[in-house]
Design a protein around this motif. Structure first.
Motif, PDB file in Angstrom:
ATOM      1  N   LEU A   1      57.206  41.043  38.632  1.00 20.36           N
ATOM      2  CA  LEU A   1      56.386  39.833  38.635  1.00 20.36           C
ATOM      3  C   LEU A   1      54.921  40.204  38.403  1.00 20.36           C
ATOM      4  N   PRO A   2      54.113  39.250  37.965  1.00 16.42           N
ATOM      5  CA  PRO A   2      52.688  39.573  37.773  1.00 16.42           C
ATOM      6  C   PRO A   2      52.065  40.175  39.027  1.00 16.42           C
ATOM      7  N   GLU A   3      52.485  39.726  40.205  1.00 10.57           N
ATOM      8  CA  GLU A   3      51.899  40.221  41.453  1.00 10.57           C
ATOM      9  C   GLU A   3      52.226  41.703  41.720  1.00 10.57           C
ATOM     10  N   ASP A   4      53.210  42.267  41.012  1.00 10.64           N
ATOM     11  CA  ASP A   4      53.577  43.666  41.233  1.00 10.64           C
ATOM     12  C   ASP A   4      52.616  44.638  40.546  1.00 10.64           C
ATOM     13  N   VAL A   5      51.797  44.115  39.652  1.00 13.90           N
ATOM     14  CA  VAL A   5      50.893  44.984  38.883  1.00 13.90           C
ATOM     15  C   VAL A   5      49.450  44.606  39.190  1.00 13.90           C
ATOM     16  N   VAL A   6      48.644  45.606  39.515  1.00 14.71           N
ATOM     17  CA  VAL A   6      47.228  45.374  39.823  1.00 14.71           C
ATOM     18  C   VAL A   6      46.377  46.062  38.754  1.00 14.71           C
ATOM     19  N   TYR A   7      45.591  45.288  38.029  1.00 14.63           N
ATOM     20  CA  TYR A   7      44.651  45.875  37.058  1.00 14.63           C
ATOM     21  C   TYR A   7      43.342  46.067  37.810  1.00 14.63           C
ATOM     22  N   PHE A   8      43.241  47.194  38.484  1.00 18.96           N
ATOM     23  CA  PHE A   8      42.239  47.323  39.548  1.00 18.96           C
ATOM     24  C   PHE A   8      40.795  47.371  39.047  1.00 18.96           C
ATOM     25  N   ASP A   9      40.581  47.751  37.780  1.00 18.68           N
ATOM     26  CA  ASP A   9      39.201  47.808  37.293  1.00 18.68           C
ATOM     27  C   ASP A   9      38.942  46.766  36.215  1.00 18.68           C
ATOM     28  N   GLN A  10      39.799  45.763  36.150  1.00 15.93           N
ATOM     29  CA  GLN A  10      39.586  44.690  35.174  1.00 15.93           C
ATOM     30  C   GLN A  10      38.439  43.802  35.657  1.00 15.93           C
ATOM     31  N   TYR A  11      37.623  43.315  34.723  1.00 15.53           N
ATOM     32  CA  TYR A  11      36.496  42.476  35.108  1.00 15.53           C
ATOM     33  C   TYR A  11      36.984  41.161  35.707  1.00 15.53           C
ATOM     34  N   LEU A  12      36.153  40.640  36.617  1.00 12.06           N
ATOM     35  CA  LEU A  12      36.608  39.483  37.397  1.00 12.06           C
ATOM     36  C   LEU A  12      36.345  38.138  36.732  1.00 12.06           C
ATOM     37  N   ASP A  13      35.625  38.136  35.607  1.00 13.19           N
ATOM     38  CA  ASP A  13      35.332  36.855  34.957  1.00 13.19           C
ATOM     39  C   ASP A  13      36.180  36.646  33.706  1.00 13.19           C
ATOM     40  N   GLY A  14      37.483  36.894  33.858  1.00 18.02           N
ATOM     41  CA  GLY A  14      38.410  36.728  32.732  1.00 18.02           C
ATOM     42  C   GLY A  14      38.471  35.277  32.268  1.00 18.02           C
ATOM     43  N   ASP A  15      39.092  35.075  31.124  1.00 17.48           N
ATOM     44  CA  ASP A  15      39.149  33.732  30.525  1.00 17.48           C
ATOM     45  C   ASP A  15      39.995  32.771  31.370  1.00 17.48           C
ATOM     46  N   PRO A  16      39.687  31.461  31.274  1.00 15.29           N
ATOM     47  CA  PRO A  16      40.416  30.465  32.081  1.00 15.29           C
ATOM     48  C   PRO A  16      41.716  30.023  31.399  1.00 15.29           C
ATOM     49  N   TYR A  17      42.762  30.819  31.571  1.00  9.02           N
ATOM     50  CA  TYR A  17      44.002  30.562  30.831  1.00  9.02           C
ATOM     51  C   TYR A  17      44.686  29.250  31.216  1.00  9.02           C
TER      52      TYR A  17
END
Lengths: 310, 408
Positions: free
Chosen positions: A115-131
């Motif tokens: 599931l998406p919750e199983d993967v952490v993109y730990f250094d991804q920027y926090l202002d990602g696009d509003p999908y």
């Protein structure tokens, strides 16, 4: 199992050849063309004799086949589970129009691989696009449609100096995992440019409907047009860190002596400031040696820091 | 034995691809993974799969082979092609196409005996037909049923085989193309994409393709994680390449978008602590029993995750306080925005129109140093409660001043 012949280049290529043979359209020349297009460098040396000598018993010497009902193979459990996984990603909503992937009958009882919750993109920027934003989704779909059609769009864009309108041809969508953002590459009257999707207020079918415009991948991407040479000392695992960090760029590495290495990076000039910051982050393990203009960019920042300390 | 493009085992090629792609400066004699013969063979395989990206130069120790790929120049990860090179027997390929041709519609239901009878028609096409015994066909039917390529159902005492329904994926082609590049185990998406017409609409920036090589390990760990199982792993140490066995409860996959490294974070059963393991140092994974304490461990990671900058839990379980202030000009508000979007588990406080303070309490403050260095030229103040780490930052900064001849 991931590593299986089911997914192999050979099976895929043979499948294409058998379909042509069933229609009576296969010749040795065509066979070579298809193998060159779909398989590896030396595949013809194996596939052609194995088929034409009847070793695989799928085709006879006259290139006729008993495999006449061939349809695409069914999808494996692994593939269906992957589909179920991506159906739960918030970015999937960008692609779905009439049917949702997760609602396909064939996927109802399928368990996701993860599931998406199983993967952490730990250094991804926090202002990602509003999908999840409907306007964003509509803009995305309009651009995607235009890219496929090669058709024009009229865009209202929120730039640093207010809203501007552009008539343009979008030709690729660019995604950055680090920024978690989409950008669209467009051609307009003054050349090409890149626009942030989240800043597009509106994208409507263009007025230049009579024309279409498509671009191949090699034309679409601006490759590394600038060069930067680094020297590094392999302390604190610097060599591996540098090589992995810049793995996405075209690069070469050479060993100068025991623990010293030289790495040459090719980068897009537009990304120079970002590259300066990234090189600075390696501290004294990495030194820029060429070109002098790049060395000066690093030096200027160090001077400024030194001044702050005084 | 004559050279074959196809390979039986992925492990060896995984090592060499990494060597040529990530490093690419060692000569044949310096790469001592196996033997000279295996080097030559794997180099040739990689050249077959990725020839256009392969280059070489002559160094003091001889020919150095490297892979150089600008990730933006490919709509699809080129390293996936190695996953499509599995070898097979004559019987495998014959049975694959013949079985699926016999069962070409979902409403054709046949027993093994009936399938074998129909196979006779295919055999009669050839002067010297292949002979496959009953058990070979039974094994293949079982294998294909397990893979999901066929479905078996019982009708009384008879076992009937048929094709499963196939979802229509054409409307989702763009989505599959996208996720095959950005999702973990994306190589599976690439398998799906091979069955669909090709058209590329995406390009990728900051795209790390090395994860492709660790797809098998990644898949097994994520599947164990989803089922709450233990996972027995064979790992190698970074420098000495010493192999060790360990057992963990995998809890999350941590992926870096800034260097492509992937880590499995979980509870190390032998060391009784939370740990992270880099996927490229994991040789193999074997799923074990279900861990009865999975939920508690997951909850523990959720708490500890609030103080992770990267993937290191440090030593001793204590937290280090990190605090620094940056300054920026009136037209440099993007620096403040940078702090906000890159802060991860930290907090950002606006002190004035032109200054902002970042604070965090983390298990391993050394992980933060590269990021803090990226603000060089703006750092007004820096305090790290671990004096050794603070000293390291300033020592490094002084070394950089010296390196670039930045005088006082």
């Amino acid at each position: 199992m991931l590593f299986s012949e089911i997914y192999s280049t050979y099976y895929k290529t043979v499948s294409i050849l058998l379909k042509l043979a069933a229609k009576g359209e296969l010749t040795e020349k065509r066979m070579r063309q298809e193998i060159k297009a779909h398989a590896y460098g030396e595949s013809a040396l194996t596939i052609i004799p194995a088929l034409t000598s009847e070793q695989w018993q799928l085709m006879n010497r006259e290139l006729q086949t008993p495999i006449v009902h061939q349809k695409e193979r069914p999808y494996t459990n692994l593939e269906l589970r992957f589909l179920k996984t991506i159906s739960q990603d918030p970015r999937m909503a960008l692609f779905e129009t009439e049917t949702r992937l997760s609602e396909l009958e064939e996927l109802r009882a399928v368990k996701p691989l993860f599931l998406p919750e199983d993967v952490v993109y730990f250094d991804q920027y926090l202002d990602g696009d509003p999908y999840r934003d409907h306007r964003y989704q509509e803009v995305f779909r309009r651009l995607l449609k235009s890219i496929h059609e090669g058709s024009a769009v009229d865009i209202l864009y929120e730039g640093p100096r207010g809203i501007k309108s552009y008539s343009c041809f979008p030709y690729r969508l660019e995604y950055s995992e680090k920024d978690d953002k989409f950008r669209v590459l467009v051609k307009w009257s003054k050349g090409t440019m890149t626009l942030n999707l989240a800043r597009i207020q509106e994208a409507a079918p263009g007025t230049e409907q009579a024309q279409t415009y498509k671009m191949s991948l090699s034309q679409a991407v601006s490759y590394g047009n600038s060069k930067c040479v680094l020297e590094l000392v392999d302390e604190r695992n610097a060599l591996e860190r540098v090589l992995l960090h810049f793995a996405h760029l075209e690069k070469t590495a050479e060993q100068l002596d025991g623990r010293h290495y030289r790495v040459t990076l090719l980068y897009d000039h537009n990304d120079e400031t970002e590259l300066v910051i990234r090189i600075l982050s390696f501290g004294p393990m990495v030194r820029v040696v060429e070109p002098e203009s790049f060395v000066n960019l690093i030096r200027e920042r160090l001077y400024a820091q030194r001044k702050l300390e005084q | 034995m004559a050279y074959s493009e196809l390979i039986k085992n992925f492990d060896r090629i995984r090592t060499y691809m990494r060597e040529f792609y990530v490093y690419g400066f060692r000569s044949r004699s310096e790469i001592s993974e196996k033997s000279i013969r295996s080097y030559d063979e794997e180099r040739r395989h990689i050249e077959d799969y990725l020839g256009e990206h392969m280059g070489f130069r002559i160094g003091p120790e001889g020919k150095q082979v490297f892979l150089s790929i600008d990730a933006r120049s490919s709509a699809h990860n080129p390293l996936y092609s190695a996953w499509k090179s599995k070898s097979f027997t004559d019987g495998d390929i014959f049975l694959h196409f013949t079985l699926l041709d016999i069962l070409h519609d979902t409403d054709i239901l046949l027993t093994q005996q009936e399938i074998m009878e129909r196979m006779e028609d295919y055999n009669s096409f050839f002067a010297n037909p292949i002979t496959l015994d009953e058990s070979t066909i039974r094994k293949k039917l079982k294998e294909y049923t397990q893979l999901g390529l066929l479905v078996s159902e019982k009708q009384g005492r008879r076992v009937l085989y048929h094709r499963p329904p196939r979802p229509a994926l054409l409307p989702f082609r763009d989505a599959i193309a996208f996720f095959s590049e950005v999702e973990s185990c994306g190589v599976v998406g690439s398998f799906l994409l091979d069955t669909l017409p090709e058209e590329d609409v995406f390009v990728y920036k900051h795209h790390y393709i090395t994860q492709a090589m660790d797809s098998q390990v990644c898949l097994q760990l994520l599947m164990a994680l989803r089922e709450g199982r233990f996972a027995a792993m064979k790992t190698v140490t970074r420098r000495s390449k010493i192999q060790r066995n360990t057992v963990i409860t995998p809890l999350k996959l941590y992926v870096s978008t800034q260097n492509g490294r992937q880590y499995i974070v979980g509870w190390d059963v032998l060391e009784k602590q939370m740990k992270s393991y880099r996927l490229d140092y994991i040789r193999s994974v074997k799923p074990g029993e279900v861990d009865a304490d999975f939920k508690e461990k997951k909850g523990l990671l959720l708490e500890m995750g609030k103080h992770l900058w990267g993937v290191s839990f440090g030593t001793g379980g204590s937290l280090t306080h990190v605090e620094f202030t940056v300054g920026f000009g009136a037209y440099e508000q993007y620096i403040y925005e940078r702090l906000l979007r890159e802060r991860r588990c930290g907090k950002v406080e606006r002190l004035s129109q032109n200054t902002a303070r970042f604070t965090a309490d983390v298990y391993d403050s050394t992980e933060m140093l590269p990021w803090i260095r990226s603000f060089i030229c703006r750092i007004l103040e820096l305090h790290i409660s671990d004096p050794a780490v603070e000293k390291k930052f300033f020592d490094d900064l002084n070394a950089m001043y010296e390196m670039y001849s930045v005088d006082t």
